[in-house]
Design a protein around this motif. Structure first.
Motif, PDB file in Angstrom:
ATOM      1  N   TYR A 240       0.758  -1.150  -0.224  1.00  0.00           N
ATOM      2  CA  TYR A 240      -0.205  -0.011  -0.039  1.00  0.00           C
ATOM      3  C   TYR A 240       1.038   1.201   0.218  1.00  0.00           C
ATOM      4  O   TYR A 240       1.815   1.353   0.855  1.00  0.00           O
TER       5      TYR A 240
ATOM      6  N   SER B 114      -1.482   2.477   3.933  1.00  0.00           N
ATOM      7  CA  SER B 114      -0.776   2.227   4.905  1.00  0.00           C
ATOM      8  C   SER B 114      -0.494   2.595   6.074  1.00  0.00           C
ATOM      9  O   SER B 114      -1.309   2.205   7.260  1.00  0.00           O
TER      10      SER B 114
ATOM     11  N   MET C 228      -3.838   3.413   7.638  1.00  0.00           N
ATOM     12  CA  MET C 228      -4.674   1.416   7.991  1.00  0.00           C
ATOM     13  C   MET C 228      -3.908   1.547   9.331  1.00  0.00           C
ATOM     14  O   MET C 228      -5.123   0.896  10.863  1.00  0.00           O
TER      15      MET C 228
ATOM     16  N   THR D 255      -5.442   0.332  13.417  1.00  0.00           N
ATOM     17  CA  THR D 255      -6.125  -0.552  13.649  1.00  0.00           C
ATOM     18  C   THR D 255      -5.679  -0.269  15.185  1.00  0.00           C
ATOM     19  O   THR D 255      -5.962  -0.678  16.417  1.00  0.00           O
TER      20      THR D 255
ATOM     21  N   GLY E 197      -9.083  -4.547  13.632  1.00  0.00           N
ATOM     22  CA  GLY E 197      -8.214  -5.620  13.082  1.00  0.00           C
ATOM     23  C   GLY E 197      -7.881  -5.312  11.522  1.00  0.00           C
ATOM     24  O   GLY E 197      -8.194  -4.067  10.777  1.00  0.00           O
ATOM     25  N   PRO E 198      -7.274  -5.657  11.597  1.00  0.00           N
ATOM     26  CA  PRO E 198      -6.446  -5.169   9.841  1.00  0.00           C
ATOM     27  C   PRO E 198      -7.269  -4.670   8.577  1.00  0.00           C
ATOM     28  O   PRO E 198      -7.154  -4.294   7.293  1.00  0.00           O
ATOM     29  N   LYS E 199      -8.305  -6.210   8.865  1.00  0.00           N
ATOM     30  CA  LYS E 199      -9.169  -6.188   7.735  1.00  0.00           C
ATOM     31  C   LYS E 199     -10.710  -5.491   8.043  1.00  0.00           C
ATOM     32  O   LYS E 199     -10.374  -4.494   6.334  1.00  0.00           O
ATOM     33  N   THR E 200     -10.767  -4.924   8.470  1.00  0.00           N
ATOM     34  CA  THR E 200     -11.097  -3.436   9.322  1.00  0.00           C
ATOM     35  C   THR E 200     -10.917  -2.200   9.032  1.00  0.00           C
ATOM     36  O   THR E 200     -11.006  -1.420   8.458  1.00  0.00           O
TER      37      THR E 200
ATOM     38  N   VAL F 123      -8.514  -1.777   6.633  1.00  0.00           N
ATOM     39  CA  VAL F 123      -8.436  -1.088   5.320  1.00  0.00           C
ATOM     40  C   VAL F 123      -9.171  -0.833   4.771  1.00  0.00           C
ATOM     41  O   VAL F 123      -9.324  -0.997   4.048  1.00  0.00           O
ATOM     42  N   ARG F 124     -10.446  -2.111   5.539  1.00  0.00           N
ATOM     43  CA  ARG F 124     -11.779  -1.383   4.679  1.00  0.00           C
ATOM     44  C   ARG F 124     -12.390  -0.162   4.873  1.00  0.00           C
ATOM     45  O   ARG F 124     -12.601   0.593   4.650  1.00  0.00           O
TER      46      ARG F 124
END
Length: 159
Positions: free
Chosen positions: A3, A8, A11, A15, A21-24, A26-27
């Motif tokens: 990214y 980055s 994100m 976190t 978490g990492p997925k959320t 990113v979203r």
């Protein structure tokens, strides 16, 4: 994955929030990228203003933009009744129910010997001072149950 540095960092910032978490992260980061610039600036301004303008009430420890807070200033509330809660969120939840008309005391945490957190590490000393200085006839312990589902025992049994 790669990214660009600005996203980055965004994100990484997300976190740091509880439950993200990492997925959320990113979203959320990509959601922010798709927002209108004015909305992003308003969001950033709201974050900065909340951090800058809010403090803890010098009497009860609740979050406030004035000191003492509006609850502590309210002379129509029952001055002899204090409800002890763990977090400012608990005060807000109690106020939404509109059933309690006393004052509050926010501990800002819970005693946890396993984590090295004792009464002096949370807002207990100021509660003891309030009990000495104010005419309190009833103290309601409305803290969250511990992991075993029990309320904590009295930490100062001589009071």
């Amino acid at each position: 994955m790669y990214y660009p540095e600005p996203i980055s960092k965004l994100m990484d910032s997300f976190t740091k929030l509880p439950g993200i978490g990492p997925k959320t992260a990113v979203r959320l980061a990509f959601f922010v990228l798709n927002m209108k610039e004015d909305d992003v600036l308003d969001f950033a301004k709201a974050l900065a203003n909340a951090k800058r303008e809010l403090t803890h009430c010098s009497v009860c420890g609740h979050i406030t933009d004035q000191d003492p807070c509006v609850i502590c200033q309210d002379e129509t509330r029952d001055q002899s009744l204090i409800c002890v809660v763990q977090d400012p969120k608990d005060v807000i939840a109690m106020e939404k129910m509109r059933e309690f008309n006393g004052k509050y005391h926010v501990l800002h945490g819970a005693i946890s010997p396993m984590d090295g957190i004792g009464p002096e590490d949370i807002n207990v000393p100021s509660l003891i001072n309030r009990l000495k200085d104010e005419e309190i006839s009833e103290l309601i312990l409305a803290t969250n149950p511990n992991i075993e589902g029990r309320r904590p025992r009295c930490i100062y049994p001589d009071l």
